[in-house]
Design a protein around this motif. Structure first.
Motif, short mmCIF file in Angstrom:
data_model
loop_
_atom_site.label_atom_id
_atom_site.label_comp_id
_atom_site.label_asym_id
_atom_site.label_seq_id
_atom_site.Cartn_x
_atom_site.Cartn_y
_atom_site.Cartn_z
N ALA A 18 3.53 -47.64 -71.20
CA ALA A 18 2.46 -46.72 -70.79
C ALA A 18 3.13 -45.36 -70.59
O ALA A 18 4.17 -45.27 -69.95
N VAL A 19 2.53 -44.33 -71.18
CA VAL A 19 3.16 -43.01 -71.13
C VAL A 19 2.18 -42.00 -70.53
O VAL A 19 1.01 -41.95 -70.90
N GLU A 30 6.59 -46.11 -68.78
CA GLU A 30 6.63 -47.34 -67.96
C GLU A 30 6.62 -48.58 -68.85
O GLU A 30 5.83 -48.66 -69.79
N PHE A 31 7.51 -49.54 -68.53
CA PHE A 31 7.39 -50.85 -69.17
C PHE A 31 6.02 -51.39 -68.75
O PHE A 31 5.71 -51.43 -67.56
N ASN A 32 5.24 -51.81 -69.74
CA ASN A 32 3.85 -52.16 -69.43
C ASN A 32 3.47 -53.55 -69.92
O ASN A 32 2.51 -53.72 -70.68
N ARG A 33 4.27 -54.55 -69.51
CA ARG A 33 3.89 -55.95 -69.74
C ARG A 33 3.97 -56.66 -68.39
O ARG A 33 4.73 -57.62 -68.21
N MET A 37 6.24 -60.04 -66.78
CA MET A 37 7.44 -59.57 -66.06
C MET A 37 8.18 -58.47 -66.82
O MET A 37 9.40 -58.36 -66.73
N ASN A 38 7.43 -57.71 -67.62
CA ASN A 38 8.03 -56.63 -68.44
C ASN A 38 9.18 -57.14 -69.31
O ASN A 38 10.17 -56.42 -69.55
N THR A 39 9.05 -58.39 -69.75
CA THR A 39 10.12 -58.95 -70.61
C THR A 39 10.12 -58.24 -71.96
O THR A 39 9.10 -57.72 -72.41
N LEU A 66 11.79 -43.26 -66.36
CA LEU A 66 11.53 -44.59 -66.93
C LEU A 66 11.45 -45.59 -65.77
O LEU A 66 12.38 -45.69 -64.97
N SER A 67 10.32 -46.33 -65.71
CA SER A 67 10.17 -47.33 -64.63
C SER A 67 9.37 -48.51 -65.17
O SER A 67 9.03 -48.54 -66.35
#
Ligand SMILES: CC/C=C\C=C\CC(=O)SCCNC(=O)CCNC(=O)[C@H](O)C(C)(C)COP(=O)(O)OP(=O)(O)OC[C@H]1O[C@@H](n2cnc3c(N)ncnc32)[C@H](O)[C@@H]1OP(=O)(O)O
Length: 286
Positions: A18-19, A30-33, A37-39, A66-67
């Protein structure tokens, strides 16, 4: 203008990331899974390469945060997807090795794209950062975490040696070879206080909310500086990491032979003489 800012970020469309742009010239990735678990999957690695390469060349972006969304930063490799991509196929060994070679290359590039990105990348870790997550944060410029964060070079527990950069980059970050080997051989959880004391992270925040505030504040401050100076600093620090002091000096000498001709120096110097700060200067896009 607000319209211009929102339209620039609208072109960052991804499935696994997600940006947004929470502050002027700051990109938040952002890691968005969260439900997974954002794997990390091959799809996520492809998108990371695309996203960081694009941000690197985007004149609207001057710093990046980045988060991860959801419960934790990332649980590393998606073991469910990996079970099929890593399963022995029974095919010709050489051809299978070439397939794996390409697969590992893509995984590596997801982290190298962060390192190669011309804009500083600040990463903000909450809760767990496991396996591939360590490779990711090792490629970032600045690491922050919250009090509940823990770090694990988890690959050993999955029966493999990390191959996306942790083993190559951690020794450049932590000046403690014994600690690195301890972390990599055991896969143990290193908590936030130890991460701070060994220099893996520079600041530990009370909780995720405070950490994100701190990350955006830092990113905003960097974004107010001359982009010529900021990008040159990153290029020179990266170069210096893999070369001797003399080579590094020669590199910045040639680089700055062009960059010292920037209008940014005169603008900055005038502002300083008038007791202003870089935030008061309008630097042209780069
Ligand atoms: C070319 C190769 C490139 C890269 C290689 C990288 C290697 C690595 O990244 S190795 C590290 C792999 N990751 C792990 O080993 C983490 C395993 N997971 C855990 O330890 C825990 O799940 C946790 C992340 C600490 C979270 O624990 P908890 O809060 O108790 O939740 P759980 O109930 O355990 O998990 C919830 C849900 O998520 C699924 N899940 C967790 N991790 C993964 C994963 N890595 N891959 C796939 N799925 C994962 C877990 O199975 C649960 O699923 P449900 O469907 O809800 O049961």
């Amino acid at each position: 203008s607000t319209k211009a800012m929102s339209s620039f970020v609208d072109s960052y469309k991804f499935e696994t990331l997600a940006v947004s742009s929470p502050k002027t010239n700051v990109l938040h990735i952002e890691f968005n899974r969260p439900e997974k678990m954002n794997t990390m999957t091959a799809g996520m690695w492809k998108e990371m390469v695309e996203c960081f390469n694009k941000a690197s060349m985007d004149e609207n972006v001057r710093s990046i945060v980045l988060s991860g969304r959801g419960k934790l930063y990332t649980a590393g490799l998606d073991l469910v997807e990996a079970a099929s991509s890593l399963a022995p196929s029974g095919n010709d060994v050489a051809r299978e090795a070439f397939r794996m070679y390409k697969f590992i290359g893509l995984a590596q590039e997801s982290c190298s794209a962060i390192e190669k990105c011309m804009k500083p990348v600040i990463t903000a870790v909450h809760n767990g950062c496991l396996g591939g997550g360590m490779d990711v944060i090792s490629a970032c410029d600045i690491r922050l975490c919250d009090k509940d964060a823990y770090f694990s070079v988890k690959e050993v527990d999955v029966g493999l040696a990390a191959d996306m950069g942790s083993l190559q980059r951690l020794p450049k970050i932590l000046g403690n070879d014994s600690l690195i080997r301890d972390l990599c051989f055991t896969g143990r959880k290193m908590k936030s206080d130890e991460a701070k004391s060994c220099g893996l992270v520079s600041t530990v925040y009370e909780d995720k909310e405070k950490m994100m505030e701190g990350a955006f504040e830092l990113a905003e401050l960097i974004a107010t500086k001359s982009p010529v100076a900021i990008q040159s600093i990153k290029v020179s620090l990266n170069y210096g990491r893999n070369h001797s002091v003399n080579s590094g000096l020669e590199h910045i000498r040639s680089w700055n032979a062009a960059m010292l001709q920037t209008e940014d120096i005169m603008k900055s110097a005038q502002a300083l003489m008038m007791k202003k700060t870089p935030a008061d200067v309008k630097y042209s896009k780069l």
